[in-house]
Design a protein around this motif. Structure first.
Motif, mmCIF file in Angstrom:
data_model
loop_
_atom_site.group_PDB
_atom_site.id
_atom_site.type_symbol
_atom_site.label_atom_id
_atom_site.label_comp_id
_atom_site.label_asym_id
_atom_site.label_seq_id
_atom_site.Cartn_x
_atom_site.Cartn_y
_atom_site.Cartn_z
ATOM 1 N N ARG A 77 0.835 -1.204 0.000
ATOM 2 C CA ARG A 77 0.000 0.000 0.000
ATOM 3 C C ARG A 77 0.866 1.250 0.000
ATOM 4 O O ARG A 77 0.624 2.189 -0.749
ATOM 5 C CB ARG A 77 -0.915 0.020 1.231
ATOM 6 C CG ARG A 77 -2.061 -0.939 1.148
ATOM 7 C CD ARG A 77 -2.905 -0.830 2.393
ATOM 8 N NE ARG A 77 -4.038 -1.735 2.324
ATOM 9 C CZ ARG A 77 -5.114 -1.634 3.074
ATOM 10 N NH1 ARG A 77 -5.205 -0.666 3.969
ATOM 11 N NH2 ARG A 77 -6.098 -2.483 2.959
ATOM 12 N N PHE A 80 2.789 1.667 -3.408
ATOM 13 C CA PHE A 80 1.862 1.978 -4.495
ATOM 14 C C PHE A 80 1.302 3.383 -4.361
ATOM 15 O O PHE A 80 1.315 4.164 -5.317
ATOM 16 C CB PHE A 80 0.720 0.951 -4.549
ATOM 17 C CG PHE A 80 -0.242 1.232 -5.667
ATOM 18 C CD1 PHE A 80 0.014 0.750 -6.932
ATOM 19 C CD2 PHE A 80 -1.366 2.015 -5.462
ATOM 20 C CE1 PHE A 80 -0.846 1.037 -7.993
ATOM 21 C CE2 PHE A 80 -2.229 2.306 -6.499
ATOM 22 C CZ PHE A 80 -1.972 1.810 -7.771
ATOM 23 N N TRP A 84 1.940 6.507 -6.835
ATOM 24 C CA TRP A 84 0.768 7.040 -7.532
ATOM 25 C C TRP A 84 0.609 8.535 -7.263
ATOM 26 O O TRP A 84 0.379 9.314 -8.182
ATOM 27 C CB TRP A 84 -0.475 6.261 -7.107
ATOM 28 C CG TRP A 84 -1.719 6.607 -7.861
ATOM 29 C CD1 TRP A 84 -1.897 6.600 -9.221
ATOM 30 C CD2 TRP A 84 -2.963 7.009 -7.294
ATOM 31 N NE1 TRP A 84 -3.193 6.962 -9.526
ATOM 32 C CE2 TRP A 84 -3.871 7.215 -8.360
ATOM 33 C CE3 TRP A 84 -3.405 7.192 -5.990
ATOM 34 C CZ2 TRP A 84 -5.192 7.615 -8.150
ATOM 35 C CZ3 TRP A 84 -4.722 7.583 -5.795
ATOM 36 C CH2 TRP A 84 -5.597 7.794 -6.868
ATOM 37 N N SER A 112 -7.975 -1.832 -3.254
ATOM 38 C CA SER A 112 -8.074 -2.614 -4.491
ATOM 39 C C SER A 112 -8.717 -1.798 -5.609
ATOM 40 O O SER A 112 -8.288 -1.872 -6.763
ATOM 41 C CB SER A 112 -8.872 -3.893 -4.252
ATOM 42 O OG SER A 112 -8.174 -4.756 -3.390
ATOM 43 N N LYS A 115 -6.214 0.872 -6.788
ATOM 44 C CA LYS A 115 -5.144 0.220 -7.537
ATOM 45 C C LYS A 115 -5.630 -0.200 -8.927
ATOM 46 O O LYS A 115 -4.948 0.036 -9.924
ATOM 47 C CB LYS A 115 -4.636 -0.996 -6.756
ATOM 48 C CG LYS A 115 -3.444 -1.673 -7.374
ATOM 49 C CD LYS A 115 -2.948 -2.791 -6.482
ATOM 50 C CE LYS A 115 -1.834 -3.561 -7.128
ATOM 51 N NZ LYS A 115 -1.389 -4.685 -6.286
#
Length: 128
Positions: A77, A80, A84, A112, A115
């Motif tokens: 997490r 990512f 991002w 989720s 992502k």
């Protein structure tokens, strides 16, 4: 699986230190997080008693399968979300700080979905 944010941070730190140094002791965690050795020792005892880590007689710490699962989830997490946010134009230092707060607050369902959206958008951009 529900544990406190502080436990997630400790488990993530152990995982990062294992990747970086191979072996991890309480002093390594204290130095990484800027906490006192006694505070870290108390927390390590709690993590051990709850089945998230094992401590060898020489003081080296390893994650149990349950501890590793949580640590890897939080680390995924963090990396990512940080990447991002940086791609969205947030400065890397702010992105890392925000990702650290966000990684603990959101549900698995929300992560989720974010992502999947980000990956779909990246794929669309790559395909023109």
């Amino acid at each position: 699986m529900q544990i406190h944010e502080s436990a997630e941070n400790y488990l993530e730190t152990i995982l990062i230190l294992q990747h970086r140094n191979g072996m991890v002791r309480s002093i390594d965690i204290a130095n990484e997080l800027g906490f006192s050795k006694p505070s870290v020792s108390i927390f390590m005892k709690n993590l051990r008693e709850n089945g998230y880590i094992k401590m060898a007689s020489d003081g080296y710490i390893t994650l149990t399968p349950a501890g590793r699962e949580i640590a890897e989830m939080i680390y995924e997490r963090h990396t990512f979300l940080s990447d991002w946010l940086t791609q969205l134009g947030v400065t890397p230092s702010v992105a890392a700080e925000d990702a650290c707060r966000m990684e603990h607050a959101m549900s698995s369902e929300t992560f989720s979905a974010i992502k999947a959206l980000a990956l779909r958008m990246a794929e669309e951009k790559a395909n023109g």
